[in-house]
Design a protein around this motif. Sequence first.
Motif, PDB file in Angstrom:
ATOM      1  N   GLU A 287       0.832  -1.207   0.000  1.00  0.00           N
ATOM      2  CA  GLU A 287       0.000   0.000   0.000  1.00  0.00           C
ATOM      3  C   GLU A 287       0.866   1.256   0.000  1.00  0.00           C
ATOM      4  O   GLU A 287       0.542   2.243  -0.663  1.00  0.00           O
ATOM      5  N   ALA A 288       1.974   1.211   0.734  1.00  0.00           N
ATOM      6  CA  ALA A 288       2.873   2.364   0.734  1.00  0.00           C
ATOM      7  C   ALA A 288       3.490   2.574  -0.648  1.00  0.00           C
ATOM      8  O   ALA A 288       3.555   3.703  -1.156  1.00  0.00           O
ATOM      9  N   HIS A 289       3.924   1.478  -1.269  1.00  0.00           N
ATOM     10  CA  HIS A 289       4.544   1.586  -2.587  1.00  0.00           C
ATOM     11  C   HIS A 289       3.557   2.122  -3.622  1.00  0.00           C
ATOM     12  O   HIS A 289       3.949   2.874  -4.527  1.00  0.00           O
ATOM     13  N   ALA A 290       2.283   1.709  -3.500  1.00  0.00           N
ATOM     14  CA  ALA A 290       1.276   2.183  -4.448  1.00  0.00           C
ATOM     15  C   ALA A 290       1.119   3.698  -4.388  1.00  0.00           C
ATOM     16  O   ALA A 290       0.738   4.328  -5.383  1.00  0.00           O
ATOM     17  N   GLY A 291       1.429   4.287  -3.246  1.00  0.00           N
ATOM     18  CA  GLY A 291       1.352   5.734  -3.112  1.00  0.00           C
ATOM     19  C   GLY A 291       2.692   6.424  -3.240  1.00  0.00           C
ATOM     20  O   GLY A 291       2.825   7.597  -2.868  1.00  0.00           O
ATOM     21  N   GLY A 292       3.698   5.699  -3.722  1.00  0.00           N
ATOM     22  CA  GLY A 292       5.019   6.300  -3.911  1.00  0.00           C
ATOM     23  C   GLY A 292       5.767   6.529  -2.614  1.00  0.00           C
ATOM     24  O   GLY A 292       6.655   7.382  -2.549  1.00  0.00           O
ATOM     25  N   ARG A 293       5.434   5.741  -1.596  1.00  0.00           N
ATOM     26  CA  ARG A 293       6.078   5.901  -0.291  1.00  0.00           C
ATOM     27  C   ARG A 293       6.728   4.587   0.130  1.00  0.00           C
ATOM     28  O   ARG A 293       6.622   3.576  -0.558  1.00  0.00           O
ATOM     29  N   THR A 294       7.394   4.602   1.274  1.00  0.00           N
ATOM     30  CA  THR A 294       7.949   3.383   1.843  1.00  0.00           C
ATOM     31  C   THR A 294       7.619   3.340   3.324  1.00  0.00           C
ATOM     32  O   THR A 294       7.338   4.378   3.943  1.00  0.00           O
TER      33      THR A 294
END
Length: 491
Positions: free
Chosen positions: A335-342
């Motif tokens: 879910e974090a990766h889908a939003g460009g986060r880690t």
Amino acid sequence: MTADEPQPGDFTSGRPILFRNATVLTMDPATGVIDGGDVLVRGERIDQVGRALRAPDDAVVVDASGGILMPGMVDTHRHMWQTALRGLGADWTLSQYFVFYYLNWGKIFRPEDIHAGNLLSAVEALDAGVTTTVDWSHGLRTPEHGDAAVEALRSVPGRFVLAYGNLSGAPWEWATAPEFRSFADRHFTSRDGRLGLQLAFDVTGDETFPEKAAFEAARELGLPVTTHAGVWGATDDKGIRLMWDHGFMTPDVTYVHSATLSEDSYQRIAASGGTVSVSAESEQNAGQGYPPTWRLRRYGIPASLSMDTSVWFSADMFSAMRATLSADRAREHLEAHAGGRTVAHHRLRARDVVEWATIGGARVLGLDGRIGSLTPGKDADLVLVKNDRDPAMFPLLHPYGHVVYQAGRSDVHTVLVGGNVVKYRHGLLGADLARARAAVGATVEHTRTTLGEDAWREAMEPELPETETISNPYTYSKYRGEGVAVQHEEQ
């Protein structure tokens, strides 16, 4: 075994047992972790927990150095009878499981086959440090099948809860039948603390809510209910709403899987004090939905862990803890990766899943006043995880993480249930494995002969069909939708 180590015969009735110099995971928030800790057991109870405890003159002293001492683990949902066909469905989907048991072959299992599966599963549970198991026994087509299940569980020195079910019949019929009442009176009029009773059935979402009669029977008998909820394509929010509207969502209901429910349903479970049994290895592989711990944490719903069935999956809580923690973290990362986060910090920790496997399971069963933590006065259900021959058992730095990611069932050194030593130095005591093997061998032969070689091979190696749509395998409901694949594509 060295000369100064206790022998199995030393664990005679009445002698205190002192575990010395372990890393003690008490799972009691008032005590926490004790490095170099001791636990003294007297009779059926935990007497003392601490450091440098004085050994009574007649005590059996177990050197637990290099090991982890923890409460016995609790599995809140295991179809024990299916252990007789261990691994047969390794490549099944949930639909293929339903077709095999619900439509085609569940009816061929005799009382002696239920007995065989339960016997092997019960012995296996103790060997893996699972001291309390809920037998989600939905193969009980007749009272004689139920008698066989009870006899098997009572013959093994563990703690069990028989969740009585019948995959071939409607719950509003069998739960209200005089034969079931007679069964309950015969086996459960007096409670001995080693075998409890629940009702096990599902709510399919029929607006007439025929399951009401089964809930009323459970209420009349004072029995908890365990139900598969939030299973994709089978049980959904309609069932939760019907239970809520009719007043049957109470703290003594356990919702198994609960993987595909809406926000409203999770809120209802939380508001009613209900609990959830998560079978992450099953949910990830079979298709019930994604393991829901990330949702349960959001709504504050108490969780426990379970293994579901070894016709598919492994049957130990080390696997359950590992799969649960990995699934929760994978979801968080994706879910974090889908939003460009880690993800910088994991929300779910190793300690959390160890808690769900011990005191969490005890809470779900209403037994947390007796088991689930190493607390003086509680029943002495405990497990020593120690294996000096296993290179993965040292160094022991992060005890919760070690239990989850490093240890395994072969590292279970000693197991006590109610102060009774049922496993010591990796060997079972008081459990007849040879008897279980012989019984299961007879069940395998009966099943294979009855199916025939073509059906047996098809069950073990299911073909990839041209179409992936099927009708609903549940025997007492109508299927909603055109098929599994079509529903999935529409979502």
